[in-house]
Design a protein around this motif. Structure first.
Motif, mmCIF file in Angstrom:
data_model
loop_
_atom_site.group_PDB
_atom_site.id
_atom_site.type_symbol
_atom_site.label_atom_id
_atom_site.label_comp_id
_atom_site.label_asym_id
_atom_site.label_seq_id
_atom_site.Cartn_x
_atom_site.Cartn_y
_atom_site.Cartn_z
ATOM 1 N N GLU A 191 0.818 -1.258 0.019
ATOM 2 C CA GLU A 191 -0.064 0.071 -0.115
ATOM 3 C C GLU A 191 0.779 1.067 -0.081
ATOM 4 O OE1 GLU A 191 -2.880 -0.109 3.351
ATOM 5 O OE2 GLU A 191 -3.888 -1.941 2.577
ATOM 6 N N PHE A 192 1.975 1.224 0.738
ATOM 7 C CA PHE A 192 2.851 2.243 0.608
ATOM 8 C C PHE A 192 3.639 2.641 -0.490
ATOM 9 C CE2 PHE A 192 7.341 4.035 2.317
ATOM 10 C CZ PHE A 192 6.657 5.228 2.500
ATOM 11 N N LEU A 193 4.109 1.834 -1.292
ATOM 12 C CA LEU A 193 4.308 1.905 -2.486
ATOM 13 C C LEU A 193 3.394 2.299 -3.655
ATOM 14 C CD1 LEU A 193 6.828 -1.282 -2.762
ATOM 15 C CD2 LEU A 193 7.424 1.228 -2.541
ATOM 16 N N VAL A 194 2.337 1.625 -3.557
ATOM 17 C CA VAL A 194 1.245 2.352 -4.505
ATOM 18 C C VAL A 194 0.827 3.679 -4.091
ATOM 19 C CG1 VAL A 194 -1.057 2.237 -5.009
ATOM 20 C CG2 VAL A 194 0.245 0.032 -4.950
ATOM 21 N N ALA A 195 0.706 4.111 -2.849
ATOM 22 C CA ALA A 195 0.436 5.645 -2.629
ATOM 23 C C ALA A 195 1.776 6.544 -2.965
ATOM 24 C CB ALA A 195 0.211 5.530 -1.053
ATOM 25 N N ALA A 196 2.828 6.146 -3.102
ATOM 26 C CA ALA A 196 4.143 6.670 -3.544
ATOM 27 C C ALA A 196 4.196 6.900 -5.089
ATOM 28 C CB ALA A 196 5.380 6.184 -2.786
ATOM 29 N N GLY A 197 3.309 6.316 -5.663
ATOM 30 C CA GLY A 197 3.368 6.341 -7.265
ATOM 31 C C GLY A 197 4.093 5.296 -7.902
ATOM 32 N N PHE A 198 3.760 4.191 -7.441
ATOM 33 C CA PHE A 198 4.382 2.670 -7.856
ATOM 34 C C PHE A 198 3.484 1.776 -8.167
ATOM 35 C CE2 PHE A 198 8.224 4.947 -5.818
ATOM 36 C CZ PHE A 198 9.000 4.875 -6.812
ATOM 37 N N GLU A 199 3.591 0.934 -9.175
ATOM 38 C CA GLU A 199 2.824 -0.065 -9.389
ATOM 39 C C GLU A 199 3.529 -1.299 -8.801
ATOM 40 O OE1 GLU A 199 1.555 -3.075 -13.154
ATOM 41 O OE2 GLU A 199 2.286 -1.022 -13.671
ATOM 42 N N VAL A 200 2.953 -2.157 -7.981
ATOM 43 C CA VAL A 200 3.362 -3.435 -7.554
ATOM 44 C C VAL A 200 3.475 -4.578 -8.377
ATOM 45 C CG1 VAL A 200 3.701 -5.141 -5.652
ATOM 46 C CG2 VAL A 200 3.180 -2.558 -5.041
ATOM 47 N N VAL A 201 4.454 -5.226 -9.057
ATOM 48 C CA VAL A 201 4.459 -6.337 -9.818
ATOM 49 C C VAL A 201 4.642 -7.438 -9.125
ATOM 50 C CG1 VAL A 201 5.730 -7.207 -11.858
ATOM 51 C CG2 VAL A 201 5.733 -4.563 -11.637
ATOM 52 N N ARG A 202 5.199 -7.646 -8.178
ATOM 53 C CA ARG A 202 5.359 -8.673 -7.577
ATOM 54 C C ARG A 202 5.891 -8.722 -6.203
ATOM 55 N NH1 ARG A 202 10.350 -13.647 -8.945
ATOM 56 N NH2 ARG A 202 9.331 -14.965 -7.329
ATOM 57 N N VAL A 203 5.442 -9.622 -5.123
ATOM 58 C CA VAL A 203 5.859 -9.769 -3.824
ATOM 59 C C VAL A 203 6.427 -11.041 -3.727
ATOM 60 C CG1 VAL A 203 5.543 -9.532 -1.554
ATOM 61 C CG2 VAL A 203 4.323 -8.013 -3.075
ATOM 62 N N GLY A 204 7.740 -11.312 -3.334
ATOM 63 C CA GLY A 204 8.407 -12.266 -2.902
ATOM 64 C C GLY A 204 9.108 -12.459 -1.438
ATOM 65 N N GLY A 205 9.700 -13.581 -1.339
ATOM 66 C CA GLY A 205 10.194 -13.605 0.128
ATOM 67 C C GLY A 205 11.501 -14.238 0.322
ATOM 68 N N ALA A 206 12.388 -13.989 1.305
ATOM 69 C CA ALA A 206 13.684 -14.403 1.044
ATOM 70 C C ALA A 206 13.998 -14.920 2.651
ATOM 71 C CB ALA A 206 14.805 -13.347 0.840
ATOM 72 N N PRO A 207 14.812 -16.021 2.757
ATOM 73 C CA PRO A 207 15.186 -16.458 4.230
ATOM 74 C C PRO A 207 16.252 -15.413 4.939
ATOM 75 C CG PRO A 207 16.593 -17.571 2.672
ATOM 76 C CD PRO A 207 15.619 -16.728 1.918
ATOM 77 N N PHE A 208 16.270 -15.513 6.414
ATOM 78 C CA PHE A 208 16.995 -14.656 6.997
ATOM 79 C C PHE A 208 18.043 -15.475 7.828
ATOM 80 C CE2 PHE A 208 17.471 -12.689 11.255
ATOM 81 C CZ PHE A 208 18.448 -11.575 10.988
ATOM 82 N N HIS A 209 19.609 -15.135 7.559
ATOM 83 C CA HIS A 209 20.575 -15.832 8.147
ATOM 84 C C HIS A 209 20.532 -16.088 9.534
ATOM 85 C CE1 HIS A 209 23.110 -12.766 9.448
ATOM 86 N NE2 HIS A 209 22.591 -11.892 8.574
#
Length: 239
Positions: A191-209
């Motif tokens: 929501e933050f990115l959309v409000a800032a003028g961006f189109e969200v294409v994809r959301v992914g995930g990564a592990p944490f060391h």
């Protein structure tokens, strides 16, 4: 690396001992996501908040056909980054603080920076300014709603990644103070990115060391559901 900070935070982030990344797997996954988005045509990529360049060194082989420039406000970080990257430049995420022309950049890598910002709104305005129309923004940030944080909150324990002090750990697992000022869930970040003028294409995930070794297989499995992953990876485009 960040928008305007109090002097104490500046000194904190100048300390080379402060950890600056969530692990190599995040860098590889984010670079692969960007390489797929850019395709074969050479592009100008700016790694904003590049730190010591270690993440860029991991991403380099996947982005070899493109020009990668590291940008940070810390001269000490840039001296170290220069040993790992071909191009580095100093700049700040204030209004007009990036030494880049409007619409000059094909892609921005914004990795492990957003959670440290005093004023993320101004920062995203500046990123949007320097990106070309339909330019790519690759964001990574710790996930407030990571699978283990949900359990910790239910138990009344401060979530991993959140911090109440720059001087020590209080009320949460872990041993490192890294200066996180704000955290995001997948929904809030989108929501933050959309409000800032961006189109969200994809959301992914990564592990944490930093996840304890016996739990790392679960952490990798959680990446299949980004809202549960340790690290959020977002590919967005400037509208």
């Amino acid at each position: 690396m960040t928008a305007t900070r109090p002097a104490g935070l500046r000194a904190f982030y100048e300390n080379p001992a402060v950890p600056v990344a969530s692990g190599p797997e995040r860098g590889r996954r984010q670079a692969a996501m960007l390489a797929r988005a850019l395709g074969p045509e050479p592009a100008l990529i700016v790694d904003i908040g590049c730190g010591d360049g270690s993440a860029a060194a991991i991403a380099g082989p996947l982005l070899a056909r493109h020009t990668l420039v590291g940008l940070d406000w810390s001269q000490d970080a840039l001296r170290r980054a220069a040993t790992r990257m071909g191009h580095v430049v100093r700049g700040e995420l204030t209004d007009g603080g990036l030494p880049l022309l409007d619409g000059a950049v094909d892609a921005v890598v914004f990795a492990e920076v957003l959670e440290h910002l005093v004023d993320p709104d101004v920062a995203l305005d500046e990123l949007r300014r320097v990106l070309k129309p339909r330019g790519h923004l690759m964001v990574s940030t710790p996930n407030l709603a990571a699978w283990y944080n949900r359990a910790l909150l239910l138990a009344g324990v401060q979530p991993v990644f959140s911090e109440v002090s720059l001087r020590g750990i209080h009320g949460r697992p872990g041993t490192e103070v890294v200066g996180h000022l704000r955290l995001y869930t997948a929904r809030a970040l989108r929501e933050f990115l959309v409000a800032a003028g961006f189109e969200v294409v994809r959301v992914g995930g990564a592990p944490f060391h930093g996840v304890p070794r016996p739990l790392r297989p679960l952490d990798r499995i959680a990446c299949a559901a980004p809202s549960l992953a340790s690290i959020l990876l977002v590919h967005a485009r400037r509208r």
